[in-house]
Write a protein that holds these residues in place. Structure first.
Motif, PDB file in Angstrom:
ATOM      1  N   TYR A  75       0.859  -1.194   0.000  1.00 31.82           N
ATOM      2  CA  TYR A  75       0.000   0.000   0.000  1.00 31.82           C
ATOM      3  C   TYR A  75       0.889   1.235   0.000  1.00 31.82           C
ATOM      4  O   TYR A  75       1.921   1.276   0.669  1.00 31.82           O
ATOM      5  N   LYS A  84       3.226   0.665   3.285  1.00 37.00           N
ATOM      6  CA  LYS A  84       2.849  -0.350   4.262  1.00 37.00           C
ATOM      7  C   LYS A  84       2.829  -1.728   3.599  1.00 37.00           C
ATOM      8  O   LYS A  84       2.310  -1.881   2.490  1.00 37.00           O
ATOM      9  N   LEU A  86       1.149  -5.246   3.593  1.00 35.02           N
ATOM     10  CA  LEU A  86      -0.191  -5.658   3.983  1.00 35.02           C
ATOM     11  C   LEU A  86      -0.313  -7.164   4.153  1.00 35.02           C
ATOM     12  O   LEU A  86       0.561  -7.931   3.752  1.00 35.02           O
ATOM     13  N   ASP A  90      -6.142  -6.774   5.495  1.00 37.34           N
ATOM     14  CA  ASP A  90      -6.228  -5.344   5.212  1.00 37.34           C
ATOM     15  C   ASP A  90      -7.115  -5.034   4.008  1.00 37.34           C
ATOM     16  O   ASP A  90      -7.393  -3.866   3.729  1.00 37.34           O
ATOM     17  N   PHE A 125      -5.025   4.140   4.983  1.00 32.58           N
ATOM     18  CA  PHE A 125      -4.144   3.958   6.143  1.00 32.58           C
ATOM     19  C   PHE A 125      -3.461   5.268   6.494  1.00 32.58           C
ATOM     20  O   PHE A 125      -3.101   6.056   5.615  1.00 32.58           O
ATOM     21  N   ASN A 129       1.700   4.398  10.001  1.00 30.46           N
ATOM     22  CA  ASN A 129       1.955   2.979   9.832  1.00 30.46           C
ATOM     23  C   ASN A 129       3.141   2.696   8.924  1.00 30.46           C
ATOM     24  O   ASN A 129       3.422   1.549   8.614  1.00 30.46           O
TER      25      ASN A 129
END
Length: 225
Positions: A75, A84, A86, A90, A125, A129
């Motif tokens: 992501y 991120k 995943l 998610d 998100f 993160n």
């Protein structure tokens, strides 16, 4: 560490995605294509995403499922450097995704496909993160499985800007992303002066003098080398 302008791995892919929305890309070397899809069902037990491809040009108009057993799930935000890694947990029904896969491997009987990478396009998100970062630079030399990089990543806290470092490519996944092209490559295709992005894990102790990256993104087109 908080880096304003550091490009994380698939901010590069994001820019590529903007060019390929609604179209597919197939490399001459390995038939890897990118196509856009929407998630219809998330099957965590069987490591599957059931999707409907949105790109008619690739002749996958029916719903298929993607075997995510060995798939990188990622992501990245459009407007920030948030990246991120995943899991299937998610993903949600209705999410838009970008799939990287070899379309020659599709099983028309089971309507299944293995993907090398899936990027979640739905933005949901928070940047807190963030787990990875990309350090940009230019290749100064290539020596067997190592390259030396003159880093060009810059912000007020960056320890990478204007530093010459060595990058061990032995276990790195090397990918070329240039315009509408996206394909795997290897260190033998790299040359002095190439612009690259070094993908590293910020949870580790990062020494810019000697990086061991997860991936290397090559911005130059190396398909004809």
């Amino acid at each position: 560490m908080n880096f304003k302008k550091i490009l994380i791995l698939f901010i590069i892919i994001i820019s590529t995605s903007l060019l390929v929305l609604g179209c597919s890309n197939k490399s001459n070397n390995n038939s890897i294509s990118t196509f856009n899809s929407v998630v219809n069902k998330v099957d965590i037990k069987n490591n599957r995403l059931y999707v409907s491809p949105l790109d008619k040009e690739i002749n996958l108009n029916d719903s298929i499922y993607i075997d995510c057993s060995d798939t990188d799930l990622i992501y990245a935000e459009f407007a920030t450097d948030n990246f991120k890694i995943l899991t299937l947990k998610d993903f949600s029904i209705g999410d838009e995704i970008l799939v990287y896969a070899n379309l020659n491997d599709i099983n028309k009987n089971t309507k299944s496909l293995k993907a090398t990478e899936i990027q979640l396009m739905t933005q949901k998100f928070n940047s807190s993160n963030k787990k990875n970062m990309i350090v940009k630079g230019n290749i100064e030399s290539v020596n067997e499985n190592k390259i030396s990089i003159k880093y060009t990543t810059e912000d007020e806290t960056s320890i990478f800007f204007d530093v010459l470092g060595n990058v061990d490519c032995s276990d790195a996944y090397i990918v070329c992303i240039n315009g509408e092209k996206s394909f795997d490559t290897d260190i033998s295709k790299l040359k002095i002066g190439d612009s690259v992005g070094i993908d590293v894990d910020i949870d580790k102790n990062i020494n810019p003098k000697d990086l061991v990256p997860n991936r290397i993104i090559v911005y130059n087109d190396v398909s004809d080398r």
